[in-house]
Design an enzyme around this catalytic site. Sequence first.
Site, mmCIF file in Angstrom:
data_model
loop_
_atom_site.group_PDB
_atom_site.id
_atom_site.type_symbol
_atom_site.label_atom_id
_atom_site.label_comp_id
_atom_site.label_asym_id
_atom_site.label_seq_id
_atom_site.Cartn_x
_atom_site.Cartn_y
_atom_site.Cartn_z
ATOM 1 N N SER A 121 19.934 15.926 58.724
ATOM 2 C CA SER A 121 20.010 15.388 60.086
ATOM 3 C C SER A 121 20.933 14.169 60.178
ATOM 4 O O SER A 121 21.138 13.454 59.202
ATOM 5 C CB SER A 121 18.611 15.059 60.608
ATOM 6 O OG SER A 121 17.920 14.216 59.724
ATOM 7 N N LYS A 176 16.560 16.301 54.608
ATOM 8 C CA LYS A 176 17.275 15.091 54.215
ATOM 9 C C LYS A 176 17.714 14.344 55.467
ATOM 10 O O LYS A 176 18.631 14.757 56.170
ATOM 11 C CB LYS A 176 18.506 15.430 53.372
ATOM 12 C CG LYS A 176 18.965 14.220 52.584
ATOM 13 C CD LYS A 176 20.455 14.166 52.358
ATOM 14 C CE LYS A 176 21.201 13.531 53.476
ATOM 15 N NZ LYS A 176 20.828 12.163 53.849
ATOM 16 N N GLY A 201 25.777 16.867 62.213
ATOM 17 C CA GLY A 201 26.486 15.713 61.661
ATOM 18 C C GLY A 201 27.973 15.926 61.815
ATOM 19 O O GLY A 201 28.414 16.615 62.743
ATOM 20 N N SER A 202 28.731 15.381 60.894
ATOM 21 C CA SER A 202 30.184 15.465 61.045
ATOM 22 C C SER A 202 30.720 16.823 60.581
ATOM 23 O O SER A 202 30.105 17.505 59.747
ATOM 24 C CB SER A 202 30.850 14.351 60.248
ATOM 25 O OG SER A 202 30.544 14.506 58.890
ATOM 26 N N VAL A 218 31.329 17.073 56.674
ATOM 27 C CA VAL A 218 30.159 17.320 55.815
ATOM 28 C C VAL A 218 29.669 18.760 55.999
ATOM 29 O O VAL A 218 29.314 19.440 55.036
ATOM 30 C CB VAL A 218 29.034 16.293 56.094
ATOM 31 C CG1 VAL A 218 27.760 16.656 55.353
ATOM 32 C CG2 VAL A 218 29.489 14.890 55.695
ATOM 33 N N GLU A 266 25.821 21.971 63.955
ATOM 34 C CA GLU A 266 26.479 21.361 65.118
ATOM 35 C C GLU A 266 27.165 20.103 64.646
ATOM 36 O O GLU A 266 26.535 19.268 63.983
ATOM 37 C CB GLU A 266 25.441 21.020 66.200
ATOM 38 C CG GLU A 266 24.915 22.242 66.933
ATOM 39 C CD GLU A 266 25.999 23.008 67.669
ATOM 40 O OE1 GLU A 266 26.927 22.385 68.211
ATOM 41 O OE2 GLU A 266 25.934 24.261 67.678
ATOM 42 N N CYS A 319 26.864 12.797 70.363
ATOM 43 C CA CYS A 319 27.848 13.828 70.041
ATOM 44 C C CYS A 319 28.517 14.321 71.311
ATOM 45 O O CYS A 319 29.642 14.778 71.299
ATOM 46 C CB CYS A 319 27.167 14.970 69.329
ATOM 47 S SG CYS A 319 25.583 15.350 70.049
ATOM 48 N N GLU A 363 37.890 12.359 66.952
ATOM 49 C CA GLU A 363 36.554 11.859 67.313
ATOM 50 C C GLU A 363 36.352 10.491 66.666
ATOM 51 O O GLU A 363 36.335 10.381 65.440
ATOM 52 C CB GLU A 363 35.451 12.810 66.832
ATOM 53 C CG GLU A 363 34.076 12.339 67.293
ATOM 54 C CD GLU A 363 32.918 13.092 66.643
ATOM 55 O OE1 GLU A 363 32.913 13.264 65.421
ATOM 56 O OE2 GLU A 363 32.003 13.491 67.393
#
Length: 542
Positions: A186, A211, A264-265, A268, A292, A326, A424
Amino acid sequence: MNNSLFRLPPAENEPVRSYAPGSPERLNLKAELERTLKGGFDLPIVIGGKEIRTGSTSALIRPDARGTVLGRYHLAGETEARAAVEAALAARRAWEGMPWEERAAVFRRAAALAAGEYRPRLVAATMLGQSKTAQQAEIDVCEAIDFFRFNPVFMESIYSLQSASLADEWNSVSYRPLEGFVYAVSPFNFTAIAANLASAPAMMGNVVVWKPASTSVLSNYFLMRLYEEAGLPPGVINFVPGKGSAISGVVLARPELAGLHFTGSTEVFRQLWKGMADHLPAYRTYPRIVGETGGKNFILVDPSADPEVALVAAARGAFEYQGQKCSAASRLYVPSSMGKVFLDKLADLIKILPMGEVTDFRNFAGAVIDEASFDSIAAYIERAKSSAKARILAGGRCDKSKGFFIEPTLIRALDPHYETMEVELFGPVLSAYVYDDGDMEAAYRLVDSTSPYGLTGSVIARDRGAIEAASRALSGAAGNFYVNDKPTGAVVGRQPFGGARATGTNDKAGGPLNLLRWASPRALKENLDPPRDWRYPYMGEA
Ligand code: NAD
């Protein structure tokens, strides 16, 4: 499972409290903030219901008062990652065998607790740990409550999707959990997303290794406590804060990995996907990948727009929670017919947005999440200050002496592909480009093609034809498209959320489609009148 006689009541969104001066919720929250600020937290890892303290710790600091250490949390490494997988697998049989109504009951109870006695604690932890104002933290916690309330209803609707039967043939579909465990990873920016990433697969009967992000451990730990208090059996969700690469090294290599639930990004997410691809032959089942990631969300102001509507959409959409949603608006397209007047007004509005510690309820904005994020955003702003292709129209000051503060900043980009129109930044920076409104088709093409992402976008217009044209031309540009509104603030059950293109798999959290990803259907046919003769009628003599 699939007890069709059972019916959940329809879910309703949790009302957002105002925290206005004198309100009881404000008094409660202030008291809780004081308690939380006393600090001294020593947060464990939770595996199989047991608290684990490795002694290797990291500090819990306030982004908007970086000298304030609220406590520390223990870091999981490879040993704990292995233990978490084992604990999850050990809990699997009993949990997946539990009737779905019982699983639903755990999360409906979690909703009641989060809406009641846990609410001030979750709101205060989200404010102090993630630097959200009371309003933003309340919205976040309400969203978590909504996930706990709506997802059981979506789960029931999925289980009720059944096949037709005949008089002599009984068909059914059972929605089995995935065969293995789910890895939930997350982001820092929403307590609600952390809640959903672990709980949605669990609700569908899966077991989870979760995590959390290192900068949201305080609120996320309270979620873990909430699940336990709501009756979640030990091992169903295992809480392993720690270095992502170390934990992933263990988790991704397990043959029992059956799903990844990530937010997250983009970088990753791609790393994790690649890591899974490397282990593909070893997996017992093809893991589900639900992810996402980033966005470069737009607001397109049509020449027919009401300027006041556009101003508020831009200010709220770009700067609430310091642009770290986001869905936050980060590129704004202003028609040449409105150009300078509109941008001057927007700059004036942005200049008065109060920023400071979130414990001071007069503030609209707090700090960005950490030093790495601060440094990265500040570098873009510094480059813009000296670029011939950009002008800073508002804000632009960055100061990390007390907290990671970046002023709400408006950049006018003279080139539609200037870097802040494309990348971003994930901070309080809105880049605006004035487009030629003599050619709307060209404007749509520009908006559609400028970013690789496809998360959110808004069109502000009065002309119905313009709304329809923009909606059609930009159908691939946003998974969540808004008309005459800011592009943020999706509500569970009303605007299921997610984006395609480089953003993600668009599996729509806050709607039934996401839950469906955590089930592996089995179609069952029972023949009530089985044949006893192997010959078919056509085989008779002519
Ligand atoms: P991040 O990618 O830095 O971190 C996300 C999570 O991945 C964290 O828990 C982090 O510790 C973990 N991580 C990092 N490397 C890892 C590895 N090798 N293995 C396992 N885990 C690892 O993102 P962030 O800074 O927490 O969040 C901001 C990003 O999230 C932005 O790009 C934003 O757009 C995106 N986001 C997207 C959505 C959406 O719905 N599309 C929602 C919220 C945030």
